[in-house]
Design a protein around this motif. Structure first.
Motif, mmCIF file in Angstrom:
data_model
loop_
_atom_site.group_PDB
_atom_site.id
_atom_site.type_symbol
_atom_site.label_atom_id
_atom_site.label_comp_id
_atom_site.label_asym_id
_atom_site.label_seq_id
_atom_site.Cartn_x
_atom_site.Cartn_y
_atom_site.Cartn_z
ATOM 1 N N ASP A 77 0.845 -1.164 0.284
ATOM 2 C CA ASP A 77 0.064 0.013 -0.101
ATOM 3 C C ASP A 77 1.006 1.095 -0.002
ATOM 4 O OD1 ASP A 77 -2.554 -1.221 -0.037
ATOM 5 O OD2 ASP A 77 -2.280 -1.693 2.128
ATOM 6 N N GLU A 216 -7.481 8.831 -2.122
ATOM 7 C CA GLU A 216 -7.502 7.426 -2.212
ATOM 8 C C GLU A 216 -8.570 6.792 -1.343
ATOM 9 O OE1 GLU A 216 -2.658 6.111 -2.491
ATOM 10 O OE2 GLU A 216 -3.796 6.437 -0.355
ATOM 11 N N THR A 222 -6.583 0.301 -2.721
ATOM 12 C CA THR A 222 -4.942 -0.058 -2.309
ATOM 13 C C THR A 222 -4.734 1.371 -1.945
ATOM 14 O OG1 THR A 222 -4.489 0.482 -4.773
ATOM 15 C CG2 THR A 222 -4.777 -1.966 -4.091
ATOM 16 N N MET A 227 -6.389 2.119 3.152
ATOM 17 C CA MET A 227 -6.383 1.169 4.507
ATOM 18 C C MET A 227 -7.010 1.995 5.600
ATOM 19 S SD MET A 227 -4.338 1.176 7.642
ATOM 20 C CE MET A 227 -3.184 2.223 7.433
#
Length: 274
Positions: A77, A216, A222, A227
């Motif tokens: 990541d 993101e 990803t 995350m």
């Protein structure tokens, strides 16, 4: 008549105006401020002054960072996020640097382009997310485009302003000696403004990192931001804070590399500051 000894005594002490400090003092100061920050954070957690679910202790965040890298493949990541930041920043620099130099060197060109660029600087970058998703789908392109839009217009303006500040005597001397416009821009203005362009790029790379999570969090599986969004669903605050710490560390490393690059490319600037 002023007494030099009085001026010297006024400059003595801890805070002295524009007097460089030693490398040792700089390192101690940098470590000290972070030690104070983490100390206050750890003390507040240990004393129960903050909710552990919302503000986990720093040692827990550090353990989470280790687990993310060692057991959960977080490195992939991080690499994906680094690739997005550098690809978009490189594209923005390739557009902004020549355009900014042209605008700073030729007022007629600035008169055409600057009203357009100035207006775009005030548009909120997150507002482009829906339209970018409609145009480019959910792949890499909208993320890179968002990071590009977030940086390019500010970088153009910074380069333009620095180019304007190139000493007029240099330009006049070159033209008096018969230099063409191309030679004057390429061999007089550009070398003179290049140190400031590198500084502007360093500043705007930091801005690119700040937009990373925004790029993101939408339709992404990803990257560091993705995350952090997964962690938010399960109230894993330690993982969110681990992502923030990693982004901060990566940004700091990039900043230090730019400082090294500036010193390596322009050692005479450092000599003048001493």
């Amino acid at each position: 008549m002023s007494d030099p000894s009085r001026g010297k005594s006024r400059q003595s002490g801890f805070l002295q105006i524009r007097k460089p400090i030693s490398k040792t003092q700089m390192i101690v100061s940098a470590i000290g401020i972070w030690a104070v920050f983490f100390g206050i954070w750890a003390a507040a957690s240990a004393a129960g002054m903050v909710n552990d679910l919302l503000v986990p202790a720093p040692q827990k965040v550090l353990v989470t960072i280790y687990e993310l890298f060692a057991e959960r493949g977080f490195a992939s990541d991080v690499l994906i996020s680094i690739g997005r930041v550098f690809a978009s920043f490189l594209a923005a620099s390739l557009v902004a640097v020549p355009l900014g130099v042209m605008m700073g060197a030729f007022p007629a060109f600035e008169g055409i382009v600057n009203p357009f660029v100035s207006a775009w600087r005030y548009l909120p970058v997150p507002s482009f997310i829906p339209i970018l998703l409609m145009w480019f789908g959910t792949g890499e392109t909208p993320k890179l485009a968002l990071l590009f839009i977030g940086v390019v217009f500010f970088l153009i303006t910074l380069v333009m302003d620095h180019t304007r500040n190139v000493r007029h005597e240099l330009v006049e001397t070159a033209m008096t000696l018969g230099a063409s416009r191309r030679v004057t821009v390429g061999w007089v203005i550009l070398p003179a403004v290049l140190p400031d362009i590198v500084v502007a790029m360093r500043q705007m790379l930091a801005v690119t990192w700040t937009y990373l999570v925004i790029a993101e969090i939408v339709a992404s599986t990803t990257g560091i931001g993705a995350m952090m969004m997964r962690a938010r669903r399960f109230l894993h605050t330690d993982e969110i804070m681990a992502g923030i710490v990693v982004i901060g560390a990566l940004g700091l490393i990039c900043d230090l590399l730019f400082v090294r690059l500036h010193r390596w490319l322009f050692p005479y600037i450092e000599e003048k500051r001493r």
